[in-house]
Design an enzyme around this catalytic site. Structure first.
Site, PDB file in Angstrom:
ATOM      1  N   ASP A  69       0.845  -1.192   0.000  1.00  0.00           N
ATOM      2  CA  ASP A  69       0.000   0.000   0.000  1.00  0.00           C
ATOM      3  C   ASP A  69       0.879   1.240   0.000  1.00  0.00           C
ATOM      4  O   ASP A  69       2.060   1.179   0.315  1.00  0.00           O
ATOM      5  CB  ASP A  69      -0.919   0.004   1.235  1.00  0.00           C
ATOM      6  CG  ASP A  69      -1.839   1.220   1.266  1.00  0.00           C
ATOM      7  OD1 ASP A  69      -2.522   1.470   0.249  1.00  0.00           O
ATOM      8  OD2 ASP A  69      -1.860   1.944   2.277  1.00  0.00           O
ATOM      9  N   SER A  70       0.278   2.376  -0.311  1.00  0.00           N
ATOM     10  CA  SER A  70       1.002   3.643  -0.274  1.00  0.00           C
ATOM     11  C   SER A  70       1.318   4.079   1.160  1.00  0.00           C
ATOM     12  O   SER A  70       2.122   4.985   1.365  1.00  0.00           O
ATOM     13  CB  SER A  70       0.178   4.725  -0.977  1.00  0.00           C
ATOM     14  OG  SER A  70      -1.078   4.859  -0.349  1.00  0.00           O
ATOM     15  N   CYS A  87     -11.156   3.669  -2.405  1.00  0.00           N
ATOM     16  CA  CYS A  87      -9.954   4.194  -1.750  1.00  0.00           C
ATOM     17  C   CYS A  87      -9.842   3.542  -0.376  1.00  0.00           C
ATOM     18  O   CYS A  87     -10.852   3.397   0.329  1.00  0.00           O
ATOM     19  CB  CYS A  87     -10.038   5.710  -1.598  1.00  0.00           C
ATOM     20  SG  CYS A  87      -8.667   6.434  -0.675  1.00  0.00           S
ATOM     21  N   HIS A 122      -8.917   4.529   2.441  1.00  0.00           N
ATOM     22  CA  HIS A 122      -9.278   5.301   3.634  1.00  0.00           C
ATOM     23  C   HIS A 122     -10.784   5.487   3.820  1.00  0.00           C
ATOM     24  O   HIS A 122     -11.234   5.814   4.911  1.00  0.00           O
ATOM     25  CB  HIS A 122      -8.660   6.697   3.571  1.00  0.00           C
ATOM     26  CG  HIS A 122      -7.177   6.721   3.767  1.00  0.00           C
ATOM     27  ND1 HIS A 122      -6.309   5.960   3.010  1.00  0.00           N
ATOM     28  CD2 HIS A 122      -6.401   7.438   4.620  1.00  0.00           C
ATOM     29  CE1 HIS A 122      -5.065   6.210   3.397  1.00  0.00           C
ATOM     30  NE2 HIS A 122      -5.093   7.105   4.370  1.00  0.00           N
ATOM     31  N   GLU A 157      -6.736  10.974   7.821  1.00  0.00           N
ATOM     32  CA  GLU A 157      -5.401  10.980   8.440  1.00  0.00           C
ATOM     33  C   GLU A 157      -5.292  12.009   9.559  1.00  0.00           C
ATOM     34  O   GLU A 157      -4.392  11.918  10.393  1.00  0.00           O
ATOM     35  CB  GLU A 157      -4.320  11.167   7.371  1.00  0.00           C
ATOM     36  CG  GLU A 157      -4.342  10.018   6.372  1.00  0.00           C
ATOM     37  CD  GLU A 157      -3.018   9.771   5.666  1.00  0.00           C
ATOM     38  OE1 GLU A 157      -2.167  10.683   5.659  1.00  0.00           O
ATOM     39  OE2 GLU A 157      -2.856   8.661   5.113  1.00  0.00           O
ATOM     40  N   CYS A 162      -3.847  -0.749  -2.345  1.00  0.00           N
ATOM     41  CA  CYS A 162      -4.056   0.657  -2.706  1.00  0.00           C
ATOM     42  C   CYS A 162      -4.782   0.750  -4.056  1.00  0.00           C
ATOM     43  O   CYS A 162      -4.324   0.181  -5.047  1.00  0.00           O
ATOM     44  CB  CYS A 162      -2.691   1.342  -2.790  1.00  0.00           C
ATOM     45  SG  CYS A 162      -2.720   3.039  -3.366  1.00  0.00           S
TER      46      CYS A 162
END
Ligand code: I24
Ligand code: DGL
Length: 265
Positions: free
Chosen positions: A9-10, A183, A185, A151, A72
């Site tokens: 993942d990023s 996504c 998140h 975040e 991701c």
């Protein structure tokens, strides 16, 4: 087969996918690599994301993984096809499982997608949806404000509610009955997104669907771990070990013993 499942993942967002894989496949060992030093991938060019994703893949291939999950969405959109063609193990991205679940759920084949700028620009979700059913109508919207909100750790509250409502306003009157969270998140904003869209729209998390498909692929290929001593998971980050340890331990509700900071060349 005892070899681990690799997840890239990023950054830390892919832990939403990892958590679901750990829940559904408790006998499987996970090796996770998050590129926190270069996160976010969402605003980057496809070429850059593809090069980074290859670096992550090579790091985990050297750890003898039996399957690779690209958690991701942005990396899946940029690099999945290329990586799939060139590595000798099964590779699964998050886009196809999300697309399949959306088609399965939708009654009117009117489907919405939200993701980063990179994911939406790539057209990877519409392509995946249309390859399953060419009658589908897709409306995609980039929500670049959502990752920074998650975040920040402040993902409820009036201000966030307002940003979410404004970002999703273009779906008003579109007639979608299914919305793909494209996504890593966005599942953290899932309840808010769902209440904003209303009862008539089913919200689908690509990560959860990917965990289901991982299990199906390992089973089909005879690659499941047949031993059932509890596996120790390993986590690598290109960023700060302490930051990763804190977020991952909190998310997975476990004081993780194996978290390492690494450099990619
Ligand atoms: N959630 C994410 N990334 C972070 C975070 C978070 N900090 C708190 N929470 N930080 O992703 C990434 C790196 N930072 C460094 C400083 O600049 C901004 C970026 C979502 C994680 C999904 C598993 C909130 C938080 C948490 C634990 C679990 C879940 C969560 F601390 F959302
Ligand atoms: N992991 C990314 C995705 O799913 C979101 C964070 C980023 O932009 O790197 O698209």
């Amino acid at each position: 087969m005892k070899q681990p499942i690799g997840i890239i993942d990023s950054g830390v967002g892919g832990l939403t996918v990892a958590k679901e894989i750990i829940r559904q496949l408790p006998n499987e060992q996970i090796i996770y690599l998050g590129d926190n030093a270069r996160c976010p991938y969402g605003p980057r060019t496809k070429e850059e994301v593809r090069a980074f994703t290859w670096q992550l893949t090579e790091f985990l291939l050297a750890k003898k993984i039996k399957m690779l999950i690209i958690a991701c969405n942005t990396a899946t959109a940029a690099a999945l096809e290329d990586i799939k063609k060139n590595v000798p193990i099964p590779v699964l991205g998050v886009i196809q499982p999300g697309a399949r679940a959306a088609i399965k759920n939708s009654s009117n084949l009117n489907i919405g997608v939200i993701g980063t700028v990179g994911t939406v620009k790539s057209g990877a979700y519409p392509d995946a949806l249309k390859s399953i059913n060419d009658q589908v109508s897709v409306k995609s919207i980039a929500c670049p404000k959502f990752v920074p909100i998650v975040e920040s750790g402040e993902y409820s509250g009036a201000l966030v509610k307002k940003v979410v409502a404004e970002s999703l306003a273009p779906f008003k009157g579109s007639g979608i009955d299914t919305l793909i969270l494209g996504c890593t998140h966005y599942p953290l904003l899932g309840p808010l997104i769902s209440s904003t869209m209303g009862k008539g729209v089913k919200v689908i998390s690509s990560g959860d669907e990917t965990a289901r498909e991982t299990s199906a692929i390992l089973e089909y290929k005879g690659l499941l771990n047949d031993q059932n001593e509890k596996p120790e998971h390993y986590f690598y980050t290109t960023g700060s070990r302490d930051m990763f340890h804190r977020i991952a331990s909190s998310w997975l509700q476990k004081d993780l013993q194996h978290v390492y900071s690494i450099k990619l060349n």
